[in-house]
Write a protein that holds these residues in place. Structure first.
Motif, PDB file in Angstrom:
ATOM      1  N   PHE A  30       0.712  -1.133   0.115  1.00  0.00           N
ATOM      2  CA  PHE A  30       0.110   0.112   0.116  1.00  0.00           C
ATOM      3  C   PHE A  30       0.944   1.201   0.097  1.00  0.00           C
ATOM      4  CE2 PHE A  30       0.788  -1.014   4.448  1.00  0.00           C
ATOM      5  CZ  PHE A  30       0.853   0.186   4.977  1.00  0.00           C
ATOM      6  N   GLU A  31       0.328   2.214  -0.276  1.00  0.00           N
ATOM      7  CA  GLU A  31       0.747   3.701  -0.409  1.00  0.00           C
ATOM      8  C   GLU A  31      -0.200   4.618   0.351  1.00  0.00           C
ATOM      9  OE1 GLU A  31       1.701   5.090  -4.393  1.00  0.00           O
ATOM     10  OE2 GLU A  31       3.323   3.877  -4.436  1.00  0.00           O
ATOM     11  N   PHE A  32       0.222   5.349   1.090  1.00  0.00           N
ATOM     12  CA  PHE A  32      -0.408   6.307   1.973  1.00  0.00           C
ATOM     13  C   PHE A  32       0.178   7.712   1.886  1.00  0.00           C
ATOM     14  CE2 PHE A  32      -0.627   8.995   5.893  1.00  0.00           C
ATOM     15  CZ  PHE A  32      -2.051   9.071   6.303  1.00  0.00           C
ATOM     16  N   SER A  33      -0.544   8.579   1.760  1.00  0.00           N
ATOM     17  CA  SER A  33       0.015   9.974   1.471  1.00  0.00           C
ATOM     18  C   SER A  33      -0.886  11.096   2.050  1.00  0.00           C
ATOM     19  CB  SER A  33      -0.020  10.376   0.055  1.00  0.00           C
ATOM     20  OG  SER A  33      -1.184  10.566  -0.620  1.00  0.00           O
ATOM     21  N   CYS A  34      -0.068  12.007   2.718  1.00  0.00           N
ATOM     22  CA  CYS A  34      -0.813  13.105   3.340  1.00  0.00           C
ATOM     23  C   CYS A  34      -0.285  14.347   2.638  1.00  0.00           C
ATOM     24  CB  CYS A  34      -0.535  13.103   4.874  1.00  0.00           C
ATOM     25  SG  CYS A  34      -1.264  14.532   5.780  1.00  0.00           S
ATOM     26  N   LYS A  35      -1.157  15.132   2.056  1.00  0.00           N
ATOM     27  CA  LYS A  35      -0.520  16.464   1.301  1.00  0.00           C
ATOM     28  C   LYS A  35      -1.232  17.463   1.965  1.00  0.00           C
ATOM     29  CE  LYS A  35       1.260  13.986  -2.174  1.00  0.00           C
ATOM     30  NZ  LYS A  35       2.487  13.381  -1.474  1.00  0.00           N
ATOM     31  N   TYR A  36      -0.273  18.576   2.340  1.00  0.00           N
ATOM     32  CA  TYR A  36      -0.621  19.939   3.010  1.00  0.00           C
ATOM     33  C   TYR A  36      -0.900  20.838   1.818  1.00  0.00           C
ATOM     34  CZ  TYR A  36       0.342  17.632   7.250  1.00  0.00           C
ATOM     35  OH  TYR A  36       0.348  16.901   8.266  1.00  0.00           O
ATOM     36  N   SER A  37      -2.004  21.695   1.839  1.00  0.00           N
ATOM     37  CA  SER A  37      -2.159  22.842   0.867  1.00  0.00           C
ATOM     38  C   SER A  37      -2.538  23.825   1.533  1.00  0.00           C
ATOM     39  CB  SER A  37      -3.263  22.536  -0.121  1.00  0.00           C
ATOM     40  OG  SER A  37      -4.542  22.286   0.439  1.00  0.00           O
ATOM     41  N   PRO A  38      -1.938  25.163   1.212  1.00  0.00           N
ATOM     42  CA  PRO A  38      -1.032  25.278   0.112  1.00  0.00           C
ATOM     43  C   PRO A  38       0.251  24.592   0.666  1.00  0.00           C
ATOM     44  CG  PRO A  38      -1.031  27.334   1.546  1.00  0.00           C
ATOM     45  CD  PRO A  38      -2.204  26.338   2.082  1.00  0.00           C
ATOM     46  N   ASP A  39       1.093  24.484  -0.564  1.00  0.00           N
ATOM     47  CA  ASP A  39       2.172  23.701  -0.536  1.00  0.00           C
ATOM     48  C   ASP A  39       3.187  23.523   0.479  1.00  0.00           C
ATOM     49  OD1 ASP A  39       3.880  21.654  -1.712  1.00  0.00           O
ATOM     50  OD2 ASP A  39       4.860  22.807  -2.984  1.00  0.00           O
ATOM     51  N   LEU A  40       2.473  23.181   1.729  1.00  0.00           N
ATOM     52  CA  LEU A  40       3.102  23.352   3.153  1.00  0.00           C
ATOM     53  C   LEU A  40       4.094  22.158   3.374  1.00  0.00           C
ATOM     54  CD1 LEU A  40       3.261  25.159   5.534  1.00  0.00           C
ATOM     55  CD2 LEU A  40       1.373  23.804   6.497  1.00  0.00           C
ATOM     56  N   GLY A  41       3.955  21.046   2.865  1.00  0.00           N
ATOM     57  CA  GLY A  41       4.579  19.638   3.000  1.00  0.00           C
ATOM     58  C   GLY A  41       3.821  18.482   2.927  1.00  0.00           C
ATOM     59  N   HIS A  42       4.565  17.369   2.834  1.00  0.00           N
ATOM     60  CA  HIS A  42       3.898  16.028   2.634  1.00  0.00           C
ATOM     61  C   HIS A  42       4.293  15.087   3.709  1.00  0.00           C
ATOM     62  CE1 HIS A  42       7.315  14.137   0.668  1.00  0.00           C
ATOM     63  NE2 HIS A  42       7.697  15.243   0.367  1.00  0.00           N
TER      64      HIS A  42
END
Length: 158
Positions: free
Chosen positions: A67-79
């Protein structure tokens, strides 16, 4: 992680026997202060492979779900990005059926998908929470908060 009981499907026994993180990538980007941060979490199964398990002197075929888990912050703050495996045991016929369905359609039945993703999410959410604290990013999952009314009741109860 110990043996996790999974729901019975049509009278069959099945169990998640392990969840392992194999890759961690996290980054906080330098940006000016923002008033509103969006957080988008996503998880998906990328591969299903047969795996031989040794249980004492007995051997049993099972499955490894990558599996792949992603957490993206917007605006482009981090991941925060995690990859890993969920190890799964069931009877041989059910294991072959799940693998065949994946090979043909790249899909899993809803019961299997729910079991696998819930096991992965329980591990990934904790890891993402720790990483967000280390990087000083907002927590990626809602945490319980005491409401004003509950706080007053707690004070009165003392």
């Amino acid at each position: 992680m110990g043996l996790v009981a999974a729901p019975k499907l049509r009278g069959e026994n099945m169990a998640v026997v392990g969840v392992h993180i194999t890759k961690i990538s996290a980054e906080k980007k330098t940006v000016n202060a923002v008033s509103k941060v969006g957080i988008n979490n996503n998880i998906s199964v990328k591969a299903v492979e047969e795996k031989d398990f040794s249980l004492g002197s007995a051997k049993q075929k099972g499955l490894r779900f990558t599996f792949e888990f992603s957490c993206k912050y917007s605006p482009d703050l981090g991941h925060i990005d995690l990859e890993g495996n969920v190890l799964f045991l069931s009877d041989e016929a059910r294991t072959k059926q799940i693998k065949k369905e994946w090979d043909e359609k790249k899909q899993l039945g809803s019961e299997i998908m729910e079991t696998v993703l819930n096991a992965a999410l329980s591990r990934c959410n904790i890891e993402a929470l720790k990483l967000s604290q280390d990087l000083n990013l907002p927590v990626p999952i809602p945490l319980p908060k005491l409401q004003k009314r509950q706080a007053k009741a707690a004070v009165k109860a003392k």
